[in-house]
Write a protein that holds these residues in place. Sequence first.
Motif, PDB file in Angstrom:
ATOM      1  N   VAL A   1       0.839  -1.210   0.000  1.00 17.57           N
ATOM      2  CA  VAL A   1       0.000   0.000   0.000  1.00 17.57           C
ATOM      3  C   VAL A   1       0.870   1.255   0.000  1.00 17.57           C
ATOM      4  CG1 VAL A   1      -2.038  -1.056   1.023  1.00 17.57           C
ATOM      5  CG2 VAL A   1      -0.297  -0.095   2.528  1.00 17.57           C
ATOM      6  N   VAL A   2       2.025   1.195   0.668  1.00 23.76           N
ATOM      7  CA  VAL A   2       2.959   2.327   0.609  1.00 23.76           C
ATOM      8  C   VAL A   2       3.518   2.467  -0.801  1.00 23.76           C
ATOM      9  CG1 VAL A   2       5.153   3.246   1.468  1.00 23.76           C
ATOM     10  CG2 VAL A   2       3.538   2.226   3.051  1.00 23.76           C
TER      11      VAL A   2
ATOM     12  N   THR B   1       1.973   1.630  -3.528  1.00 24.21           N
ATOM     13  CA  THR B   1       0.891   2.186  -4.350  1.00 24.21           C
ATOM     14  C   THR B   1       0.816   3.700  -4.184  1.00 24.21           C
ATOM     15  OG1 THR B   1      -0.358   0.143  -3.982  1.00 24.21           O
ATOM     16  CG2 THR B   1      -1.542   2.004  -4.929  1.00 24.21           C
ATOM     17  N   ALA B   2       0.923   4.162  -2.933  1.00 22.43           N
ATOM     18  CA  ALA B   2       0.892   5.608  -2.680  1.00 22.43           C
ATOM     19  C   ALA B   2       2.065   6.308  -3.354  1.00 22.43           C
ATOM     20  CB  ALA B   2       0.918   5.870  -1.173  1.00 22.43           C
ATOM     21  N   THR B   3       3.223   5.633  -3.390  1.00 18.04           N
ATOM     22  CA  THR B   3       4.389   6.209  -4.064  1.00 18.04           C
ATOM     23  C   THR B   3       4.135   6.347  -5.559  1.00 18.04           C
ATOM     24  OG1 THR B   3       5.839   5.163  -2.432  1.00 18.04           O
ATOM     25  CG2 THR B   3       6.873   5.923  -4.463  1.00 18.04           C
TER      26      THR B   3
ATOM     27  N   LEU C   1       2.628  11.083   1.086  1.00 15.23           N
ATOM     28  CA  LEU C   1       2.751   9.631   1.144  1.00 15.23           C
ATOM     29  C   LEU C   1       1.803   9.055   2.187  1.00 15.23           C
ATOM     30  CD1 LEU C   1       4.296   7.179   0.038  1.00 15.23           C
ATOM     31  CD2 LEU C   1       5.961   7.502   1.875  1.00 15.23           C
TER      32      LEU C   1
ATOM     33  N   THR D   1      -1.294   6.529   1.379  1.00 13.61           N
ATOM     34  CA  THR D   1      -1.297   5.205   2.000  1.00 13.61           C
ATOM     35  C   THR D   1      -2.624   4.929   2.692  1.00 13.61           C
ATOM     36  OG1 THR D   1       1.100   5.297   2.342  1.00 13.61           O
ATOM     37  CG2 THR D   1      -0.125   3.718   3.677  1.00 13.61           C
TER      38      THR D   1
ATOM     39  N   CYS E   1      -5.256   4.087   0.008  1.00 12.86           N
ATOM     40  CA  CYS E   1      -5.038   2.746  -0.546  1.00 12.86           C
ATOM     41  C   CYS E   1      -5.404   1.669   0.472  1.00 12.86           C
ATOM     42  CB  CYS E   1      -3.577   2.590  -0.978  1.00 12.86           C
ATOM     43  SG  CYS E   1      -3.095   3.692  -2.329  1.00 12.86           S
ATOM     44  N   SER E   2      -5.071   1.914   1.740  1.00  9.57           N
ATOM     45  CA  SER E   2      -5.383   0.942   2.797  1.00  9.57           C
ATOM     46  C   SER E   2      -6.885   0.773   2.959  1.00  9.57           C
ATOM     47  CB  SER E   2      -4.754   1.385   4.120  1.00  9.57           C
ATOM     48  OG  SER E   2      -3.349   1.459   4.022  1.00  9.57           O
TER      49      SER E   2
ATOM     50  N   SER F   1       2.808  -0.006   7.517  1.00 12.34           N
ATOM     51  CA  SER F   1       2.724   1.200   6.693  1.00 12.34           C
ATOM     52  C   SER F   1       3.396   2.381   7.379  1.00 12.34           C
ATOM     53  CB  SER F   1       1.256   1.534   6.391  1.00 12.34           C
ATOM     54  OG  SER F   1       0.627   0.479   5.706  1.00 12.34           O
TER      55      SER F   1
ATOM     56  N   ILE G   1       6.638   4.569   6.064  1.00 12.55           N
ATOM     57  CA  ILE G   1       6.581   6.008   5.812  1.00 12.55           C
ATOM     58  C   ILE G   1       7.619   6.764   6.645  1.00 12.55           C
ATOM     59  CG2 ILE G   1       5.146   8.073   6.051  1.00 12.55           C
ATOM     60  CD1 ILE G   1       2.724   6.226   5.531  1.00 12.55           C
TER      61      ILE G   1
END
Length: 464
Positions: free
Chosen positions: A107-108, A110-112, A123, A127, A130-131, A350, A354
């Motif tokens: 999920v991190v 994906t955020a990136t 970020l 996250t 997405c989570s 997560s 981060i």
Amino acid sequence: MEKRTHLDRRLSSGQVAMIGLSGALGTGLFLGSGTTIELAGPATVISYVIAGSLALAIVWALAEMVSVHPVPGGHGAVAGQYLGTCGGYIARWNFGIQSFVAVGAEVVATATYLQHWFPHLSLGLGTVFCSLFVLGLNFATVRLYGSSEYWFSMIKVVAICAFILLGLSLIFTGWPGSNPPTGFANLSAHGGFMPNGIGGIFLAACMAVFSFGGIENASAGAAESEHPERDIPRAAHTMIWRLLIFYILAVGVIVTMQPWQETAAGGTVETSPFVKALDRAGVGAAGNIMNFILIVAALSAANGCLYASSRMIHSLALDSMAPKIAARTSAHGSPRVAVCIAGIGMVFASLLAIFAADSAFRYLMGCVILAILVTWIIVLLTHLRFRKVRKMQGKPDAPARLWGAPAVNFLGILACICVFAVLWRQIPAAWIAGIPYLILLFCSYFLWRRFHPEYRPAALPEGH
């Protein structure tokens, strides 16, 4: 009124296959294959054949066992039956932890990737979004989860097939008026086919093993498969061959289209070997195309890993090895409390990703690397015992069979041990963090056993 604790059989054969495919067909191929290519050059294709052969043994050992025992907890519950209480506890908690930490990483990631399009999106906020999306899919009905994972994986499959076909056309025919055929010169023109020798091939194979991590997810879906005795062997057959073909052909196209030194490892969309190959071929908007695929791949992997982790926790709760409330399921068959517990682990992972990406999270991922190897070793050990017990009892053969057992089991266990030994050179965090993690895991079992001395695993049912 008695609380509902059973899972519903609502996953089709195709959905079971895609669940297993989702964990292994992710960012490890699209983004991380550059690291593997750096170690072996064009000979990386051989490395993936070696790693894929080990994964093939794991998949078929899983298929043989869970097609006979399609129970909650998959291979972890089967380990409890054949390796004893300790084996079941370690197998399930190890896999549950491995999976929800992997969810945090995905999920991190994906955020990136979202920041590629939305550079002002923090970020942390990305996250969270997405989570929540992944948690929402896992809170829904089992059939909706299966459908979402099916289409996530289908997008990845179509993308890889399109890339392979595009690459083959550029290699053999080129594009009229723009790119001449690249041919096969890049396979030997930059230090030869094996620029780093046999040692480089085996080092790359050790790294490639982790690209296949997540293939165990399919076993977690056995208890929710409509026809496990048919679906699990079919899923194993189609899944592993797809993975081998996709990895070998995709990596082969990459190292043929461009000099292998240009596939530098990195953590951004621009450093993906797929983007570099497409840019070199003159494909417009290659970065944006690959960014979309990376987002789908990461969400799919996160979705599949959270599913597998929650099913393991649900199975542990059924045996009083996790909070009993986690055994409850909704009217639609979703173990929502188990999803929440797995989600807590995801949130923790997560946050580390981060705020401590260069320290704590690296060691957390070191634990995951060891956890994958432990899972594979337990699967092979359980299969050895499974075969022996069923032979002694005169039971019929399972719908799926691992060829070459028990020799293949011993070779696979030895390979896992060798991979771990090599990691001291490549990823020392797997040793520094992984061994203490394993010690704590065993200590937690002995602590649990002290408060549950009377526990004895119930015999597992067979068949549907």
